[in-house]
Design an enzyme around this catalytic site. Structure first.
Site, PDB file in Angstrom:
ATOM      1  N   LYS A   1       0.574  -1.159  -0.351  1.00 26.87           N
ATOM      2  CA  LYS A   1       0.388   0.095  -0.119  1.00 26.87           C
ATOM      3  C   LYS A   1       0.935   1.352   0.166  1.00 26.87           C
ATOM      4  O   LYS A   1       0.725   2.136   0.867  1.00 26.87           O
ATOM      5  CB  LYS A   1      -0.502  -0.183   0.964  1.00 26.87           C
ATOM      6  CG  LYS A   1      -1.599  -1.634   1.367  1.00 26.87           C
ATOM      7  CD  LYS A   1      -2.866  -0.336   1.959  1.00 26.87           C
ATOM      8  CE  LYS A   1      -3.750  -2.178   2.258  1.00 26.87           C
ATOM      9  NZ  LYS A   1      -3.320  -3.765   2.718  1.00 26.87           N
TER      10      LYS A   1
ATOM     11  N   ARG B   1     -15.164 -15.361   2.795  1.00 26.88           N
ATOM     12  CA  ARG B   1     -14.759 -16.093   4.072  1.00 26.88           C
ATOM     13  C   ARG B   1     -15.994 -17.535   3.072  1.00 26.88           C
ATOM     14  O   ARG B   1     -17.365 -17.675   3.045  1.00 26.88           O
ATOM     15  CB  ARG B   1     -16.071 -16.048   5.041  1.00 26.88           C
ATOM     16  CG  ARG B   1     -15.605 -15.345   6.513  1.00 26.88           C
ATOM     17  CD  ARG B   1     -14.093 -15.658   6.538  1.00 26.88           C
ATOM     18  NE  ARG B   1     -13.549 -14.474   7.806  1.00 26.88           N
ATOM     19  CZ  ARG B   1     -12.314 -14.038   7.270  1.00 26.88           C
ATOM     20  NH1 ARG B   1     -11.858 -14.710   5.934  1.00 26.88           N
ATOM     21  NH2 ARG B   1     -11.711 -13.424   8.082  1.00 26.88           N
TER      22      ARG B   1
ATOM     23  N   GLY C   1      -7.585 -15.786   4.179  1.00 24.13           N
ATOM     24  CA  GLY C   1      -6.634 -15.745   5.441  1.00 24.13           C
ATOM     25  C   GLY C   1      -6.703 -16.859   6.394  1.00 24.13           C
ATOM     26  O   GLY C   1      -6.315 -18.210   6.784  1.00 24.13           O
ATOM     27  N   ARG C   2      -7.056 -16.127   7.124  1.00 24.10           N
ATOM     28  CA  ARG C   2      -7.399 -17.114   8.281  1.00 24.10           C
ATOM     29  C   ARG C   2      -8.658 -18.187   8.442  1.00 24.10           C
ATOM     30  O   ARG C   2      -8.002 -19.002   8.937  1.00 24.10           O
ATOM     31  CB  ARG C   2      -7.764 -16.133   9.679  1.00 24.10           C
ATOM     32  CG  ARG C   2      -6.967 -15.591  10.053  1.00 24.10           C
ATOM     33  CD  ARG C   2      -7.691 -14.037  11.234  1.00 24.10           C
ATOM     34  NE  ARG C   2      -7.666 -13.246  10.346  1.00 24.10           N
ATOM     35  CZ  ARG C   2      -9.004 -12.459  10.540  1.00 24.10           C
ATOM     36  NH1 ARG C   2      -8.707 -12.222  12.128  1.00 24.10           N
ATOM     37  NH2 ARG C   2      -9.366 -11.204   9.398  1.00 24.10           N
TER      38      ARG C   2
HETATM   39  O1  C5P Z   1      -7.682 -13.596   7.222  1.00 27.74           O
HETATM   40  P1  C5P Z   1      -8.895 -12.979   6.932  1.00 27.74           P
HETATM   41  O2  C5P Z   1      -9.514 -13.487   5.626  1.00 27.74           O
HETATM   42  O3  C5P Z   1      -9.214 -11.634   6.931  1.00 27.74           O
HETATM   43  O4  C5P Z   1      -7.573 -11.904   5.686  1.00 27.74           O
HETATM   44  C1  C5P Z   1      -7.650 -10.606   4.688  1.00 27.74           C
HETATM   45  C2  C5P Z   1      -6.760 -10.125   4.344  1.00 27.74           C
HETATM   46  O5  C5P Z   1      -6.982  -9.027   3.502  1.00 27.74           O
HETATM   47  C3  C5P Z   1      -5.692  -9.739   5.314  1.00 27.74           C
HETATM   48  O6  C5P Z   1      -4.396 -10.168   5.068  1.00 27.74           O
HETATM   49  C4  C5P Z   1      -5.883  -8.135   5.512  1.00 27.74           C
HETATM   50  O7  C5P Z   1      -5.233  -7.712   6.140  1.00 27.74           O
HETATM   51  C5  C5P Z   1      -6.700  -8.081   3.381  1.00 27.74           C
HETATM   52  N1  C5P Z   1      -7.386  -7.099   3.965  1.00 27.74           N
HETATM   53  C6  C5P Z   1      -8.455  -6.646   4.058  1.00 27.74           C
HETATM   54  N2  C5P Z   1     -10.046  -6.338   3.693  1.00 27.74           N
HETATM   55  C7  C5P Z   1      -9.331  -5.171   3.297  1.00 27.74           C
HETATM   56  C8  C5P Z   1      -8.098  -4.869   2.544  1.00 27.74           C
HETATM   57  C9  C5P Z   1      -7.495  -6.022   2.810  1.00 27.74           C
HETATM   58  O8  C5P Z   1      -9.334  -7.685   4.740  1.00 27.74           O
HETATM   59  N3  C5P Z   1      -9.858  -3.699   3.078  1.00 27.74           N
END
Ligand code: C5P
Length: 234
Positions: free
Chosen positions: A62, A180, A209-210
């Site tokens: 970013k 999700r 991610g998670r």
């Molecule tokens: O763990 P999770 O699936 O929530 O991770 C989502 C990823 O996307 C993280 O790296 C987070 O920083 C990024 N992200 C986000 N929402 C945004 C921009 C980036 O969740 N608006």
């Protein structure tokens, strides 16, 4: 529905745990997102190590600075084996255009992605930094600016895709976090969509991610997501 690919957000605190996860997922996915957390801790060497494992890399830094500085940073980053890189669209058209020019000269295949309004910002917070638009208006405004500057992609939520995909789908590639799989925890994400829904709405890449790294069997989660995305191709 266009093809939509899975990107694993590698938001882990140590290289050891990241290596372990990638080992568990070997052969199941091609894209990995390296964010500020891991890049500031482990730097370019870490990016090269992941690339050597055969992954394509989305470097989520970013960038936001004066046009000259951002262009010079993009030039430096063009020497890394990365495929996507983020910049804040709010840096302005001149900054975005300077970044795009720099990457075209050194690595034309690198996809630059604009980040519009952080999902952590609400209308009141935007107002405090002098932005009178609602978050939705500001997202649309910055998406148009990003496209006009010649940038090829945009990071945007599933919710924003509804309005952005019909308007900018021909000129921008969309990368969507806040995903999700059905039945998994939302964690701190406020508005989530399923992988399939994001693809239906016009996303080209989803970031997860998670739900993958916190799973007992990450490989199974990745397989389920990929199956869901592949079903959309037919
Ligand atoms: O763990 P999770 O699936 O929530 O991770 C989502 C990823 O996307 C993280 O790296 C987070 O920083 C990024 N992200 C986000 N929402 C945004 C921009 C980036 O969740 N608006």
């Amino acid at each position: 529905m266009q093809p939509c690919k899975l990107i694993l957000a590698l938001d882990l605190s140590s290289r050891q745990s990241a290596r372990h996860l990638l080992g568990q997922l070997d052969g199941e996915l091609r894209w990995v997102k390296v964010g500020l957390q891991m890049f500031t801790a482990h730097g370019p060497e870490w990016v090269r190590e992941i690339a050597e494992l055969g992954y394509r890399i989305f470097l989520d830094l970013k960038l936001h600075d004066i046009p000259h500085t951002v262009a010079k940073s993009v030039q430096s980053l063009c020497h890394l084996p990365i495929d996507m890189l983020t910049l804040h669209s709010s840096g302005g058209e001149e900054m975005l255009a300077a970044a795009e020019k720099a990457k075209r000269e050194l690595n034309p295949d690198l996809l630059l992605l604009g980040v519009t309004v952080l999902t952590s910002m609400n209308a009141a917070q935007l107002n405090r930094i002098g932005v009178g638009n609602t978050p939705e208006e500001q997202v649309a405004n910055l998406a148009a600016l990003t496209r006009d500057a010649g940038i090829g992609g945009l990071v945007c939520s599933g919710r924003d895709l509804v309005s952005l995909a019909p308007r900018f789908g021909r000129s921008l590639q969309f990368v969507t976090p806040g995903i999700r799989p059905a039945g998994s925890s939302a964690h701190d994400q406020k508005r989530v969509v399923t992988p399939r829904r994001a693809a239906e709405l016009g996303s080209h890449y989803i970031v997860v991610g998670r739900p993958i790294h916190q799973a007992h069997y990450p490989r199974g989660v990745v397989r389920t997501i990929n199956r869901e995305l592949a079903l959309g191709d037919s």
